[in-house]
Scaffold this motif. Sequence first.
Motif, mmCIF file in Angstrom:
data_model
loop_
_atom_site.group_PDB
_atom_site.id
_atom_site.type_symbol
_atom_site.label_atom_id
_atom_site.label_comp_id
_atom_site.label_asym_id
_atom_site.label_seq_id
_atom_site.Cartn_x
_atom_site.Cartn_y
_atom_site.Cartn_z
ATOM 1 N N VAL A 43 0.707 -1.333 0.104
ATOM 2 C CA VAL A 43 0.388 -0.582 0.515
ATOM 3 C C VAL A 43 0.979 1.072 0.119
ATOM 4 C CG1 VAL A 43 -2.212 -1.145 1.088
ATOM 5 C CG2 VAL A 43 0.430 -0.431 3.163
ATOM 6 N N GLY A 44 0.506 2.068 -0.696
ATOM 7 C CA GLY A 44 1.436 3.836 -0.505
ATOM 8 C C GLY A 44 1.540 5.067 0.126
ATOM 9 N N ILE A 45 2.364 5.537 0.753
ATOM 10 C CA ILE A 45 1.834 6.116 1.828
ATOM 11 C C ILE A 45 2.932 7.685 0.830
ATOM 12 C CG2 ILE A 45 0.803 5.443 3.685
ATOM 13 C CD1 ILE A 45 3.304 5.187 4.728
ATOM 14 N N THR B 262 5.066 14.706 6.925
ATOM 15 C CA THR B 262 3.439 15.821 7.978
ATOM 16 C C THR B 262 2.508 15.005 6.570
ATOM 17 O OG1 THR B 262 4.502 17.834 7.826
ATOM 18 C CG2 THR B 262 1.666 17.422 7.571
ATOM 19 N N ASN B 263 2.027 14.749 5.926
ATOM 20 C CA ASN B 263 1.739 14.131 4.990
ATOM 21 C C ASN B 263 2.075 12.055 5.373
ATOM 22 O OD1 ASN B 263 0.044 15.928 3.264
ATOM 23 N ND2 ASN B 263 1.424 16.008 1.722
ATOM 24 N N SER C 137 -2.687 6.032 -0.219
ATOM 25 C CA SER C 137 -3.368 7.373 0.144
ATOM 26 C C SER C 137 -2.546 8.588 -1.099
ATOM 27 C CB SER C 137 -2.954 7.498 1.524
ATOM 28 O OG SER C 137 -1.317 7.157 1.392
ATOM 29 N N ILE C 138 -4.108 9.443 -1.418
ATOM 30 C CA ILE C 138 -3.597 10.317 -1.577
ATOM 31 C C ILE C 138 -4.070 11.819 -1.792
ATOM 32 C CG2 ILE C 138 -4.066 10.966 -4.587
ATOM 33 C CD1 ILE C 138 -3.854 8.301 -4.716
ATOM 34 N N GLU D 36 6.534 9.876 -3.800
ATOM 35 C CA GLU D 36 6.564 11.161 -3.025
ATOM 36 C C GLU D 36 4.784 11.236 -3.643
ATOM 37 O OE1 GLU D 36 8.204 14.225 -3.616
ATOM 38 O OE2 GLU D 36 10.004 13.406 -3.346
ATOM 39 N N ALA D 37 4.462 13.016 -3.061
ATOM 40 C CA ALA D 37 3.077 12.790 -2.779
ATOM 41 C C ALA D 37 2.530 12.578 -4.025
ATOM 42 C CB ALA D 37 2.366 13.709 -1.762
ATOM 43 N N ALA D 38 2.804 13.497 -4.830
ATOM 44 C CA ALA D 38 2.712 13.881 -6.359
ATOM 45 C C ALA D 38 2.279 12.310 -7.531
ATOM 46 C CB ALA D 38 3.155 14.970 -6.980
ATOM 47 N N PHE D 39 3.297 11.442 -6.882
ATOM 48 C CA PHE D 39 3.186 10.131 -7.125
ATOM 49 C C PHE D 39 2.196 9.022 -7.212
ATOM 50 C CE2 PHE D 39 7.953 11.458 -8.059
ATOM 51 C CZ PHE D 39 8.325 11.734 -9.689
ATOM 52 N N LEU D 40 1.553 9.272 -6.499
ATOM 53 C CA LEU D 40 0.676 8.470 -5.446
ATOM 54 C C LEU D 40 0.110 8.044 -6.527
ATOM 55 C CD1 LEU D 40 1.298 8.864 -2.319
ATOM 56 C CD2 LEU D 40 1.201 6.797 -2.927
#
Length: 277
Positions: A141-143, A148-149, A206-207, A191-195
């Motif tokens: 699973v991705g995070i 913070t995120n 989680s996105i 990275e948040a942008a890659f999820l």
Amino acid sequence: MKKTGLFLTSLLLAASLVTACGGKQEAAPANGGAAAEQQTKIKVGVTGGPHEEIFNKVKEVAKGQGIDVELVVFNDYVQPNQALDKGNLDMNSFQTIPFLAKFNQDHKTKIVEIGKGVTFPMGLYSTKHKKVEDIPEGGVVGIQNDPTNRARALLLYQAAGLIKLKDGVKDNATPLDIVENPKKLQFKELEAAFLARSLGNVEVASINTNFAMEAGYSPKKDAIFSETSDSPYVNIIAVREADKDNPTYKKLVDIYRSEEVKKFIDEHFEGAVLPSW
């Protein structure tokens, strides 16, 4: 000489009377222009996208109440606070409470919340499963990989009933703080942008709302689990500590949190952005 003096005196008296009458006429223009010139101006920093769109609506409503809002749009999460701290802005609207706390700690700034805004609910998304219960044992699973995120994502997985975290970790949570993991999920940090672009390689991820929307997902329709409007990650309106009691700034916050602006948010974002009021 006496006649000349009397003539000059008469001219000066006439001139003063004309000036006085002219002043009266200009003081009360039919369209209220004098009042418009006295509008209070407030410079607000926002990030591009939903925050900018919301404050454009706030600006429209505020103008009718005597406040002239100037928006300054940023494309990162550091400059809006730096500009506010230096006095180049009067307030900003783009960040969550935990983010501001960390920023103040790291940069020794004194920026404070003056009002709560909207929540961009983080969600769990999957192209393979319709419910969190369907996520298989041992699944990857991705995070997000930023502190913070990452903590926010782990709290979301916990709220979904997939894991349990050590008591008290909250905004500092890492995968090492997981004390119960019944499905033995494997957490992959990205990275948040890659999820959103990695959903084919994980069972669920989680996105953040902005990245989900960029990828064509609707937080309301496509997330299999998401934060609610009472999320501690509500975005806030912030000012310098010295300005926290400024009545005009408080009035602008009240305008932001008005029913007119709420209606705009509900209709324009269709549940992707949640008002906190």
